[in-house]
Enzyme design. Structure first.
Site, PDB file in Angstrom:
ATOM      1  CB  THR A   1      -0.933  -0.018   1.229  1.00 30.02           C
ATOM      2  OG1 THR A   1      -1.859  -1.076   1.047  1.00 30.02           O
ATOM      3  CG2 THR A   1      -1.700   1.280   1.405  1.00 30.02           C
TER       4      THR A   1
ATOM      5  CE1 TYR B   1      -4.103   0.044  -1.104  1.00 30.10           C
ATOM      6  CE2 TYR B   1      -6.023   0.730   0.140  1.00 30.10           C
ATOM      7  CZ  TYR B   1      -4.837   0.042   0.059  1.00 30.10           C
ATOM      8  OH  TYR B   1      -4.378  -0.647   1.151  1.00 30.10           O
TER       9      TYR B   1
ATOM     10  CB  SER C   1       2.930  -7.974   1.373  1.00 31.73           C
ATOM     11  OG  SER C   1       1.960  -7.845   2.375  1.00 31.73           O
TER      12      SER C   1
ATOM     13  CB  THR D   1       0.740  -3.469   6.305  1.00 27.81           C
ATOM     14  OG1 THR D   1      -0.555  -3.552   5.718  1.00 27.81           O
ATOM     15  CG2 THR D   1       1.307  -2.076   6.167  1.00 27.81           C
ATOM     16  CG  ASP D   2      -2.197  -7.553   3.785  1.00 28.60           C
ATOM     17  OD1 ASP D   2      -2.505  -6.640   4.564  1.00 28.60           O
ATOM     18  OD2 ASP D   2      -2.864  -7.826   2.766  1.00 28.60           O
TER      19      ASP D   2
ATOM     20  CE  LYS E   1      -2.671  -4.748   8.361  1.00 27.12           C
ATOM     21  NZ  LYS E   1      -2.775  -4.797   6.894  1.00 27.12           N
TER      22      LYS E   1
ATOM     23  CD  GLU F   1      -5.041 -28.193  28.745  1.00 22.38           C
ATOM     24  OE1 GLU F   1      -6.073 -28.800  28.432  1.00 22.38           O
ATOM     25  OE2 GLU F   1      -4.953 -26.954  28.749  1.00 22.38           O
TER      26      GLU F   1
HETATM   27  C1  SIN Z   1      -0.948  -3.044   2.764  1.00 24.61           C
HETATM   28  O1  SIN Z   1       0.177  -2.826   2.337  1.00 24.61           O
HETATM   29  O2  SIN Z   1      -1.400  -2.395   3.736  1.00 24.61           O
HETATM   30  C2  SIN Z   1      -1.875  -4.086   2.212  1.00 24.61           C
HETATM   31  C3  SIN Z   1      -1.420  -4.685   0.950  1.00 24.61           C
HETATM   32  C4  SIN Z   1      -0.150  -5.455   1.063  1.00 24.61           C
HETATM   33  O3  SIN Z   1       0.143  -6.034   2.095  1.00 24.61           O
HETATM   34  O4  SIN Z   1       0.571  -5.476   0.052  1.00 24.61           O
END
Ligand code: SIN
Length: 356
Positions: free
Chosen positions: A39, A53, A86, A119-120, A192, A313
């Protein structure tokens, strides 16, 4: 003596922000920005398009040009390693990225590296590099939750902060770092936590390492677990990684997923168990059957915090299972993959989970 201490001291003494050159002037640090998509490199139809987007469209030079302030804190150079969203990250992309990171870290004229990333799976790439990057020089991973075209896009300030940290003497020897939302987190602990807000990256319970405030990089804690220079892992000769998959626990779980993974011939299974990483009776038997076929089993927890207790357990000694310590399932998968490049001995792999 800690084997990482001598190179860290050397890097600190040579750091451009401390060292005076022939003209008695301090030079700016050289920071290479490796772009991989996400992103932070996304673009939307309007300034209010914060969903729907297109990620991974803006090239690295445009990301750099959008933040002229970078020139005040570092001499930056960009390189597009790949351009992906990602969620499409693969082991092959990781190997390509890690090899490029290690080549650059060996160059005397490179002081630090920033990696722009979606971010993924950002936390996974960060932990992978934390295990295999071979230098005390700073490596900082950064992303954004809003595309570059958005009102109040977070990418430019995150990139500025990441470059500031990557060029700082304070970040030397701290392992791979994730800088988002003015906070510095360790690659090992960060995750995340929210699908869409800008303050999504947290190290729940274990906490941030530091902050960026204005032009100041402030650390308060050190990562305690082994990383980078102090890591025993080396992927320089690898063109493939072992196949490790994750099976998820829930009420009414059957043995279908574990059996399917075993039948598919995976090398390892991370079980994201309930509570303290617990499988149901039927999934425990499925995992034991997989182990009997030579597949490595790591019990992690879908809970996301806390230590998965050995022999609580589940009788891990009897089953010959490994527990993930505090690593979440997606990071336990990475450590198991890397561990399997060295050994299949479960005692050794358990040691690694307690050290990294
Ligand atoms: C992001 O970057 O927030 C989502 C898309 C990605 O992980 O490429």
């Amino acid at each position: 003596m800690n084997i990482g201490f001598v190179p860290i001291l050397f890097l600190l003494l040579c750091h451009p922000l401390l060292r005076a050159d022939d003209t008695s002037e301090k030079r700016l640090p050289n920071v290479v920005i490796l772009a991989t998509g996400g992103t932070i490199a996304g673009s939307g139809a309007t300034s209010t398009t914060t969903v729907g987007y297109k990620p991974a469209t803006v090239p690295v030079q445009a990301l750099i040009d959008a933040v002229p302030e970078l020139k005040k804190v570092a001499t930056v150079q960009g390189e597009q390693v790949f351009q992906i969203a990602s969620q499409n990250m693969t082991n092959e992309y990781w190997l390509k990225l890690a090899k490029r990171v290690n080549e650059l870290l060996q160059q005397p004229d490179v002081d630090g590296i920033v990696i722009t990333h979606g971010t993924d799976t950002l936390e996974e790439t960060a932990y992978f590099l934390n295990l295999v990057a071979k230098s005390a020089k700073p490596v900082v991973i950064v992303g954004a939750m809003r595309p570059s075209t958005a009102l109040s896009a977070d990418g430019p300030i995150n990139l500025y902060n990441a470059v500031l940290v990557a060029g700082s003497k304070e970040a030397v020897g701290r392992g791979v770092l994730v800088c988002m939302n003015d906070q510095i987190n360790s690659a090992r602990d960060v995750t995340k936590t929210n699908t869409s807000t800008a303050d999504t990256f947290k190290s729940p319970e274990l906490g941030v390492l530091g902050y960026i405030q204005g032009d100041r990089v402030a650390f308060y804690r050190l990562p305690a677990r082994r990383h980078t220079l102090n890591s025993e892992f080396d992927i320089s000769g690898a063109d493939k990684l072992p196949n490790v998959e994750i099976a998820y626990g829930f009420a009414n779980v059957s043995r279908t997923t574990v059996d399917a993974l075993a039948a598919a011939g995976v090398d390892g299974i991370v079980y994201a168990g309930v509570g303290d990483g617990n499988p149901s009776e039927v999934t425990e038997q499925a995992l034991a059957d997989a182990r009997a076929k030579g597949i490595l089993i790591v019990r992690s927890a879908r809970v996301g915090n806390g230590i998965v207790a050995r022999n609580s357990e589940v009788n891990d000694d009897k089953r010959d299972f490994v527990v993930s310590d505090t690593l979440n399932p997606q990071k336990a998968r990475i450590l198991l993959m890397i561990a399997l490049t060295k050994t299949k001995d479960t005692k050794e792999i358990q040691r690694m989970f307690y050290e990294y």
